[in-house]
Design a protein around this motif. Sequence first.
Motif, PDB file in Angstrom:
ATOM      1  N   GLU A 230       0.826  -1.218   0.000  1.00 34.62           N
ATOM      2  CA  GLU A 230       0.000   0.000   0.000  1.00 34.62           C
ATOM      3  C   GLU A 230       0.855   1.261   0.000  1.00 34.62           C
ATOM      4  OE1 GLU A 230      -3.201  -0.170  -0.634  1.00 34.62           O
ATOM      5  OE2 GLU A 230      -2.892  -2.333  -0.620  1.00 34.62           O
ATOM      6  N   LEU A 231       2.040   1.167   0.633  1.00 27.40           N
ATOM      7  CA  LEU A 231       2.911   2.346   0.744  1.00 27.40           C
ATOM      8  C   LEU A 231       3.900   2.452  -0.417  1.00 27.40           C
ATOM      9  CD1 LEU A 231       3.769   2.269   4.578  1.00 27.40           C
ATOM     10  CD2 LEU A 231       1.920   3.492   3.426  1.00 27.40           C
ATOM     11  N   GLY A 232       3.824   1.484  -1.349  1.00 26.29           N
ATOM     12  CA  GLY A 232       4.726   1.516  -2.499  1.00 26.29           C
ATOM     13  C   GLY A 232       6.162   1.147  -2.158  1.00 26.29           C
ATOM     14  N   ILE A 233       6.318   0.292  -1.126  1.00 32.25           N
ATOM     15  CA  ILE A 233       7.660  -0.138  -0.706  1.00 32.25           C
ATOM     16  C   ILE A 233       7.835  -1.607  -1.081  1.00 32.25           C
ATOM     17  CG2 ILE A 233       9.177  -0.477   1.302  1.00 32.25           C
ATOM     18  CD1 ILE A 233       7.451   1.705   2.725  1.00 32.25           C
ATOM     19  N   ASP A 234       9.048  -1.995  -1.500  1.00 31.70           N
ATOM     20  CA  ASP A 234       9.303  -3.397  -1.833  1.00 31.70           C
ATOM     21  C   ASP A 234       9.612  -4.182  -0.548  1.00 31.70           C
ATOM     22  OD1 ASP A 234      10.314  -5.855  -2.561  1.00 31.70           O
ATOM     23  OD2 ASP A 234      11.385  -5.093  -4.317  1.00 31.70           O
ATOM     24  N   VAL A 235       8.705  -5.074  -0.163  1.00 26.96           N
ATOM     25  CA  VAL A 235       8.857  -5.823   1.096  1.00 26.96           C
ATOM     26  C   VAL A 235      10.124  -6.684   1.102  1.00 26.96           C
ATOM     27  CG1 VAL A 235       7.445  -7.798   0.370  1.00 26.96           C
ATOM     28  CG2 VAL A 235       7.666  -7.282   2.790  1.00 26.96           C
ATOM     29  N   ASN A 236      10.566  -7.123  -0.087  1.00 21.82           N
ATOM     30  CA  ASN A 236      11.758  -7.977  -0.116  1.00 21.82           C
ATOM     31  C   ASN A 236      13.010  -7.196   0.257  1.00 21.82           C
ATOM     32  OD1 ASN A 236      10.799 -10.720  -1.191  1.00 21.82           O
ATOM     33  ND2 ASN A 236       9.759  -9.180  -2.421  1.00 21.82           N
ATOM     34  N   GLY A 241      16.922  -6.295   4.714  1.00 16.50           N
ATOM     35  CA  GLY A 241      17.533  -5.423   5.723  1.00 16.50           C
ATOM     36  C   GLY A 241      17.205  -5.847   7.136  1.00 16.50           C
ATOM     37  N   VAL A 242      16.010  -6.400   7.312  1.00 15.64           N
ATOM     38  CA  VAL A 242      15.579  -6.836   8.649  1.00 15.64           C
ATOM     39  C   VAL A 242      16.250  -8.174   9.015  1.00 15.64           C
ATOM     40  CG1 VAL A 242      13.570  -7.654   9.961  1.00 15.64           C
ATOM     41  CG2 VAL A 242      13.363  -5.613   8.535  1.00 15.64           C
ATOM     42  N   GLY A 243      16.256  -9.105   8.048  1.00 14.70           N
ATOM     43  CA  GLY A 243      16.712 -10.475   8.326  1.00 14.70           C
ATOM     44  C   GLY A 243      18.196 -10.583   8.611  1.00 14.70           C
ATOM     45  N   LEU A 244      18.968  -9.591   8.189  1.00 14.00           N
ATOM     46  CA  LEU A 244      20.411  -9.651   8.458  1.00 14.00           C
ATOM     47  C   LEU A 244      20.731  -9.409   9.929  1.00 14.00           C
ATOM     48  CD1 LEU A 244      21.833  -8.038   5.222  1.00 14.00           C
ATOM     49  CD2 LEU A 244      22.333 -10.323   6.094  1.00 14.00           C
ATOM     50  N   ASP A 245      19.761  -8.945  10.683  1.00 15.22           N
ATOM     51  CA  ASP A 245      19.902  -8.891  12.144  1.00 15.22           C
ATOM     52  C   ASP A 245      19.897 -10.337  12.633  1.00 15.22           C
ATOM     53  OD1 ASP A 245      19.424  -8.801  14.919  1.00 15.22           O
ATOM     54  OD2 ASP A 245      18.350  -6.904  14.739  1.00 15.22           O
ATOM     55  N   GLY A 249      17.123 -13.218  11.729  1.00 11.61           N
ATOM     56  CA  GLY A 249      17.441 -14.287  10.772  1.00 11.61           C
ATOM     57  C   GLY A 249      16.692 -14.102   9.458  1.00 11.61           C
ATOM     58  N   GLN A 250      17.330 -14.537   8.356  1.00  9.91           N
ATOM     59  CA  GLN A 250      16.764 -14.251   7.036  1.00  9.91           C
ATOM     60  C   GLN A 250      15.705 -15.240   6.574  1.00  9.91           C
ATOM     61  OE1 GLN A 250      20.450 -13.739   4.763  1.00  9.91           O
ATOM     62  NE2 GLN A 250      19.648 -11.748   4.172  1.00  9.91           N
ATOM     63  N   GLN A 251      15.687 -16.427   7.168  1.00 10.55           N
ATOM     64  CA  GLN A 251      14.792 -17.443   6.620  1.00 10.55           C
ATOM     65  C   GLN A 251      13.340 -17.245   7.055  1.00 10.55           C
ATOM     66  OE1 GLN A 251      16.191 -21.486   6.321  1.00 10.55           O
ATOM     67  NE2 GLN A 251      18.116 -20.855   7.212  1.00 10.55           N
ATOM     68  N   PHE A 252      12.433 -17.685   6.176  1.00 10.33           N
ATOM     69  CA  PHE A 252      10.990 -17.650   6.442  1.00 10.33           C
ATOM     70  C   PHE A 252      10.453 -16.235   6.619  1.00 10.33           C
ATOM     71  CE2 PHE A 252       9.412 -22.036   6.629  1.00 10.33           C
ATOM     72  CZ  PHE A 252      10.609 -22.649   6.275  1.00 10.33           C
ATOM     73  N   LEU A 253      11.081 -15.294   5.902  1.00 12.38           N
ATOM     74  CA  LEU A 253      10.580 -13.917   5.873  1.00 12.38           C
ATOM     75  C   LEU A 253      10.006 -13.589   4.494  1.00 12.38           C
ATOM     76  CD1 LEU A 253      13.313 -11.864   7.816  1.00 12.38           C
ATOM     77  CD2 LEU A 253      11.104 -12.665   8.663  1.00 12.38           C
ATOM     78  N   ASN A 254       9.821 -14.632   3.642  1.00  8.95           N
ATOM     79  CA  ASN A 254       9.299 -14.370   2.299  1.00  8.95           C
ATOM     80  C   ASN A 254       7.799 -14.136   2.353  1.00  8.95           C
ATOM     81  OD1 ASN A 254      11.834 -14.774   1.143  1.00  8.95           O
ATOM     82  ND2 ASN A 254      11.498 -16.988   1.034  1.00  8.95           N
ATOM     83  N   ALA A 255       7.398 -12.904   2.080  1.00 11.96           N
ATOM     84  CA  ALA A 255       5.970 -12.582   2.041  1.00 11.96           C
ATOM     85  C   ALA A 255       5.370 -13.173   0.774  1.00 11.96           C
ATOM     86  CB  ALA A 255       5.793 -11.067   2.056  1.00 11.96           C
ATOM     87  N   GLY A 256       4.087 -13.461   0.805  1.00 17.48           N
ATOM     88  CA  GLY A 256       3.445 -14.021  -0.377  1.00 17.48           C
ATOM     89  C   GLY A 256       2.041 -14.507  -0.094  1.00 17.48           C
TER      90      GLY A 256
END
Length: 423
Positions: A230-236, A241-245, A249-256
């Motif tokens: 809705e905000l025109g931002i790419d969730v990936n 950027g979030v998952g590298l914390d 962790g990066q896994q299982f953050l794939n929206a869909g």
Amino acid sequence: MKITIIGGGYVGLVTGACFADIGHGVTIIDVDPIKVGMVNEKKAPIFEPGLEPILARTTGKNLHASLSFDSITSSDLTFICVGTPPNDDGSANLSYIESASRSIGTALQNATGFHVVVVKSTVPPGTTETVVLPAVLSSAHKTEDEIGFAMNPEFLREGRAIEDFRQPDRIVIGSNQPYAGDRVAEVYQKFSAPVVRTGLAAAEMIKYTSNAFLATKISFSNEIGNVCKELGIDVNEVMKGVGLDQRIGQQFLNAGAGFGGSCFPKDVSSLAMLAGRAGIDPKILRAVLEVNEYQPYRLVALLEKKAGNLSGKRIAVLGLAFKDNTDDVRDSRAIPVIQELLKKGARVVAFDPMAGPNMKKIFPGIDYAGSAGEALKGADGCLVMTEWPEFGRIDKEFELMAHRIVIEGRRILTWNGAEGICW
Ligand code: UGA
């Protein structure tokens, strides 16, 4: 060690084959003569990458399949790997666990030496102690001095089960007495993963909690993805950027399109049910399920927004399996999508590299194409439902569409004309 596995489903087969591959003597027991026959002919009754080569190496040597419970008497351990399908109210149906336990007990009546019964099926906390243990002991006419009990959950992803088995993050062993747990630990001696020793119910809860947490990560990512869209931002970009914390962790953050399969939907519902029975309102678990139920409708709504009224329109659904690398359609997100499309009067033509025949049992009336190109030919719209890597190579085929409206429920296309559900 000598091991009997009860249940030749995906968990039992993978576990049995991998145990045999590291040198244990394994018998897999199943009630289905076709399945037993196939395993004994070195054929995998399910599609799981890497399974058949293991059967080829081990079957007839230290791996056998059987209809009879005879092997239990001379085994060191018996693993229960039967299904725990959901009841209508979302709770787990334990009838297969109970009958397997009674059969094991009966087979152990004449056994000598210490035997360990290990539950690998995903079961509600308390099941091994209050269902399996009494059923085995009363059928065997034996005591806890003669039979030990353990709970050793599996963390295998369908389609990647062999690699998950060989390289586990951890091995969880719950037991009713230390010696029973020691015997299970011996089975895994060749693995370098950390071993977590617990009581029976804690091991059961570890499995439920792991699946619920992973499902929560997905629903959380989907909610953030919906907001990003809705905000025109790419969730990936956001999730990278979030998952590298490392705390996230990066896994299982794939929206869909949400999670499907035989585990996450069932296990989260069952845990929510359990919480309710314990007097706890499972607010987070309810939200996880709610977000997941909503994603498929969001996908159809996006299509409708671009294509207009769907009545009479030809809509291609690419991907029917609940995820890539499997022909399993259980709780696939493609099911509510197809239902909704049909409700809106669309003509559905579906394609999946493997899962077409299984989906045909659920939707016999829709068209099934032999390729993505065939499904897309003349289509007024397309929904991508499964993260099959080969969908990333679809390009020219989109030119065959009558109207090039493509909505992705999984981020897999490299063709740049598609719109994503959350991006
Ligand atoms: C899941 C767990 O990942 C395993 O650890 C567990 O052992 C197994 O359940 C089980 O309880 O037996 P599985 O259901 O085979 O494994 O498949 P996953 O790879 O976890 O995918 C589940 C669903 O989540 C799929 O529909 C997939 O498309 C979806 N998913 C996954 C997402 O939507 N986003 C992601 O980031 C990851």
